[in-house]
Design a protein around this motif. Sequence first.
Motif, PDB file in Angstrom:
ATOM      1  N   SER A   1      -0.860  28.506  23.393  1.00  0.00           N
ATOM      2  CA  SER A   1      -0.829  27.401  22.423  1.00  0.00           C
ATOM      3  C   SER A   1      -1.556  27.758  21.142  1.00  0.00           C
ATOM      4  O   SER A   1      -1.268  27.196  20.077  1.00  0.00           O
ATOM      5  N   ALA A   2      -2.519  28.684  21.239  1.00  0.00           N
ATOM      6  CA  ALA A   2      -3.302  29.058  20.058  1.00  0.00           C
ATOM      7  C   ALA A   2      -2.608  30.100  19.187  1.00  0.00           C
ATOM      8  O   ALA A   2      -3.048  30.351  18.065  1.00  0.00           O
ATOM      9  N   ARG A   3      -1.533  30.716  19.691  1.00  0.00           N
ATOM     10  CA  ARG A   3      -0.906  31.819  18.959  1.00  0.00           C
ATOM     11  C   ARG A   3      -0.422  31.401  17.572  1.00  0.00           C
ATOM     12  O   ARG A   3      -0.511  32.172  16.608  1.00  0.00           O
ATOM     13  N   ALA A   4       0.119  30.209  17.488  1.00  0.00           N
ATOM     14  CA  ALA A   4       0.717  29.782  16.213  1.00  0.00           C
ATOM     15  C   ALA A   4      -0.322  29.243  15.231  1.00  0.00           C
ATOM     16  O   ALA A   4       0.036  28.899  14.097  1.00  0.00           O
ATOM     17  N   LEU A   5      -1.575  29.176  15.635  1.00  0.00           N
ATOM     18  CA  LEU A   5      -2.611  28.585  14.788  1.00  0.00           C
ATOM     19  C   LEU A   5      -3.280  29.655  13.930  1.00  0.00           C
ATOM     20  O   LEU A   5      -3.384  30.815  14.335  1.00  0.00           O
ATOM     21  N   PRO A   6      -3.738  29.278  12.741  1.00  0.00           N
ATOM     22  CA  PRO A   6      -4.479  30.245  11.906  1.00  0.00           C
ATOM     23  C   PRO A   6      -5.866  30.474  12.493  1.00  0.00           C
ATOM     24  O   PRO A   6      -6.666  29.550  12.604  1.00  0.00           O
ATOM     25  N   LEU A   7      -6.161  31.706  12.895  1.00  0.00           N
ATOM     26  CA  LEU A   7      -7.435  32.023  13.535  1.00  0.00           C
ATOM     27  C   LEU A   7      -8.231  32.990  12.673  1.00  0.00           C
ATOM     28  O   LEU A   7      -7.664  33.827  11.964  1.00  0.00           O
ATOM     29  N   THR A   8      -9.533  32.900  12.755  1.00  0.00           N
ATOM     30  CA  THR A   8     -10.396  33.866  12.084  1.00  0.00           C
ATOM     31  C   THR A   8     -10.323  35.196  12.836  1.00  0.00           C
ATOM     32  O   THR A   8      -9.876  35.248  13.986  1.00  0.00           O
ATOM     33  N   PRO A   9     -10.763  36.288  12.212  1.00  0.00           N
ATOM     34  CA  PRO A   9     -10.767  37.573  12.941  1.00  0.00           C
ATOM     35  C   PRO A   9     -11.538  37.507  14.258  1.00  0.00           C
ATOM     36  O   PRO A   9     -11.104  38.090  15.260  1.00  0.00           O
TER      37      PRO A   9
ATOM     38  N   GLU B   1      -6.561  18.874  21.584  1.00  0.00           N
ATOM     39  CA  GLU B   1      -5.422  17.988  21.313  1.00  0.00           C
ATOM     40  C   GLU B   1      -5.738  17.000  20.189  1.00  0.00           C
ATOM     41  O   GLU B   1      -4.839  16.609  19.421  1.00  0.00           O
ATOM     42  N   LEU B   2      -7.000  16.581  20.087  1.00  0.00           N
ATOM     43  CA  LEU B   2      -7.388  15.556  19.112  1.00  0.00           C
ATOM     44  C   LEU B   2      -8.002  16.149  17.846  1.00  0.00           C
ATOM     45  O   LEU B   2      -8.503  15.411  16.996  1.00  0.00           O
ATOM     46  N   THR B   3      -7.953  17.464  17.694  1.00  0.00           N
ATOM     47  CA  THR B   3      -8.583  18.120  16.545  1.00  0.00           C
ATOM     48  C   THR B   3      -7.614  18.187  15.368  1.00  0.00           C
ATOM     49  O   THR B   3      -6.527  18.771  15.481  1.00  0.00           O
ATOM     50  N   PRO B   4      -7.980  17.618  14.203  1.00  0.00           N
ATOM     51  CA  PRO B   4      -7.073  17.663  13.040  1.00  0.00           C
ATOM     52  C   PRO B   4      -6.958  19.062  12.445  1.00  0.00           C
ATOM     53  O   PRO B   4      -5.875  19.486  12.058  1.00  0.00           O
ATOM     54  N   SER B   5      -8.073  19.785  12.355  1.00  0.00           N
ATOM     55  CA  SER B   5      -8.070  21.096  11.710  1.00  0.00           C
ATOM     56  C   SER B   5      -7.471  22.155  12.626  1.00  0.00           C
ATOM     57  O   SER B   5      -7.948  22.345  13.747  1.00  0.00           O
ATOM     58  N   PRO B   6      -6.458  22.876  12.166  1.00  0.00           N
ATOM     59  CA  PRO B   6      -5.878  23.925  13.016  1.00  0.00           C
ATOM     60  C   PRO B   6      -6.877  25.034  13.337  1.00  0.00           C
ATOM     61  O   PRO B   6      -6.815  25.639  14.401  1.00  0.00           O
ATOM     62  N   PHE B   7      -7.815  25.299  12.427  1.00  0.00           N
ATOM     63  CA  PHE B   7      -8.813  26.336  12.691  1.00  0.00           C
ATOM     64  C   PHE B   7      -9.727  25.922  13.840  1.00  0.00           C
ATOM     65  O   PHE B   7      -9.979  26.695  14.764  1.00  0.00           O
TER      66      PHE B   7
END
Length: 920
Positions: A430-438, A396-402
Amino acid sequence: MPDIAPLRGRRDELAQLHTLVDRARAGRSGALVVSGEAGIGKTALLDHLTAQAAPHVRTERIVASQSEMELAYAGLQQLCGHMVGSAARLPAPQQEAIEVALGLCSAPAPSPFLVGLALLGVLTEAAEDRGLLCVVDDAQWLDQASARALAFVARRLDAEGIALVLAMREADEAFARLTPMRIEGLGHEDACELLRLAVPGGLDRRVRDQLIAETRGNPLALRELPRALSPAQIAGGFSLTGSLPLESRIEQSLVVQLAPLPEPARLLLLLAAAEPTGDPGLLWRASAVLGLGPAAFDAAKDADAFTVGTRVGFRHPLVRSAVYRAASPSDRRRVHAALADVTSAEYDPDRRAWHRAGATLEPDEDVAADLERSAVRARTRGGAAAAGAFLERAAELTPSPFRRGQRLIAAAEAKHDVGAPTEALRLLESARALPLTPLQEALAARMRARAGYALRRDRSGVQNLLAAAQGLEGLDPVLARDTYIEALAAATYGGRLGDAEQVTAVAKAILAATPAAEETDRARDLILRGQALLATEGQEAALTTLRRAQRAFLEQAPDFLELHWMWFASRAAQDLWDPAGLRALAERQVELARSEGVVTVLPIALSLLMLVQLTQGDLDAAEASCDEIDIIKEVTGNPLPQYGRLLLAAYRGQAEAAERSAERIRADGRARGEGYALSAANFSEAVLYNGLGRFADAVACAWRELPYTHELNLAMRTLLELVEAAVHTGEYALAEQALEQLADVTRPVGTNYALGLLAMAEAQLRSGDESEDLFREAIKRLEQERISIWVGRCRLLYGEALNRQGRSTDAREQLRTAHKVLSACGVHGFAQRAADELKACGETLRVHARASAAQLTEQELNVARLAREGLTNREIGARLFISAHTVEYHLRKVFVKLGIKRRTELQSALAGLTLAASSP
């Protein structure tokens, strides 16, 4: 704190509590869950109990706090942190477990059950001299790890001299099986008297009766709500009805009472409410940060809100929650910031990180990283639930979406590990919309598959696990292997209730993705590839790889994943008719699981060891393994079905118990989509009915497995029972079909066990010298493998065949030996068959009556069996999850009941005993 005046209307409750303490003084233990709504009088009862018990027993009391729920073992730290010196007298694994849990040393995460056993040991040491009373108020706010440890202790209490009292609003699942004491409201007369004392000027009768009715006799409400009434309400009976729940109305009343306090005093109360440890030094230092001086302390104490002594305490737990809930968000952040400033980063980093998070509104990577480090520490201490909470707040407190996605996935894994798959799926969503690494995408897919399979054991679960494993290839090969094994295990155990094509599909994917057997020597790679070969190409093709896997598991020091999957190698040993390999693997896994405290693995390892013991004719040892499995299931909630109990009842000829157990296991298997359960039920009932001579019933059970013998394991073993039953009922075509299928799964393996059983089965369908030669070959092979039950059963069948030929003298020789072997094993149905056949040959056996151990309780018999094996009291206690004191107590009773004086006499005293209560 409240004074200790006599309590009105609580005579029965106090009597029950004092009886518990009296028993502790006499050396017996017990636990009690005191439940009731907020303000009902639980705390007042505990005040009376501790005040009156303190001169007679050692007393330890804590109040759990809602703000501490996310800190692993915070409750345990409060309760016994100062006692942990006595842990030095515990066995080394227990000592390490509790020291790691309390953050006193660094080591791999301890088993929660070793922590529970260590806690039992620490409390037992504390109770040594005069007994111990442990009281936990507001136990609904205990952190999950502490609640689990205390529930473990409460269920194992016996003869330590410990009284454990837990007060909570509603008894949650962890404490559901403990003795309850439900506290209800006061009766009308007592409620009237309490109101008279609370409102010296008197209340209008209508107001009084309405208050009593609305509060349902809740003492705190009766005492506090009138203080919020206006003079007109007290005098005239204007409506008091409100829409708020009673607890909220009490808190509102408390807030109204505290509203006239100066702002610094209210801020001081908020500071105390946010700091749950009750450390007065910490409160003084934080108040200095906020600029709060002695005047604020004086005003707060004059309002009878809290006290400051050796610990900071509120006059009632609801005062704390009322103060905290009523505060503005900005004031909460101010006090958490002050507490973070004065909390040691070196000695209490996790509580400091939590306060920093409470003081933070906008994303802040420094605070989030601090929480992530706390999550790692929580994991190390065995607090997966705490790790999940830290990581969720960190996300919740993390600025970086990654980084946020990474932390959400880690939080989901922690939630899944504590049995909360729904929560895990919520975080992954909640993580689905975030840019994730492979790699993050692959890890998220794996967690979705695992959590989904935990919730729904359907066809999609296997497909999703397989897809997740394939997605991890090239990114994390070790985790990919682990996921492949999960997929293959799910498909294999689903069997006929799953999708037969899935086993093949998963196996082919594994063969395509994993290195050839000659390219690796890792146990997990070999067992994965070997099981895949077994599923796609059969026993002969898999034989070399699976045997290499077995050696690797026995010779290599396994990591956690390999220890977890060692049971797959044991299953392979069963499929390859290798009893010696199965025993070696099962004993190795049991030894490692015990020494490392991996209680989640132990029941499966013990169930495999039980199968070896059963096959080799040691039914007493098999029953002891079943007893230990049941004990572990009781304290862990492990859902492992009671296959061992079913098999034991079948071999012992206990028809009612076996049939009842088989019915339960079939229903459970269908509900969980686990075809293996149907094989277990069909095989066990076929054994039962063959032993009892009910051959038509045996055929009816065993023929159901004919279409599924490609699943191997118990399905293929049922073929032996079908041949025997069908021959006795004259269904020779069915018997020949079963024999042909049995040859398909035994000849490729070529072990003495496999070929001996094949020879025994074929002998029943042949005649003359050919039959006799086959029986003799079978007996020779089975005796070489020391497989007593099958030696006895083979001689029984041989004797029956000889008797049918009119060779009664030769038949009697085989039948006498069969009866002796089967009786010694405790296989009473088959032994009786041998006795009946001997009678038909003209010989009557003298059957010695077996002694009865019915006078021993199940726990006494468990203790006696382990003592017979030479274990010390501490070792027995560790094995049975009880204290050494309780072991000693049970042994004294065993000696008296059996009329012996020394442990060395247990061997003969326990020989041949039976225990009715131990049947399933």
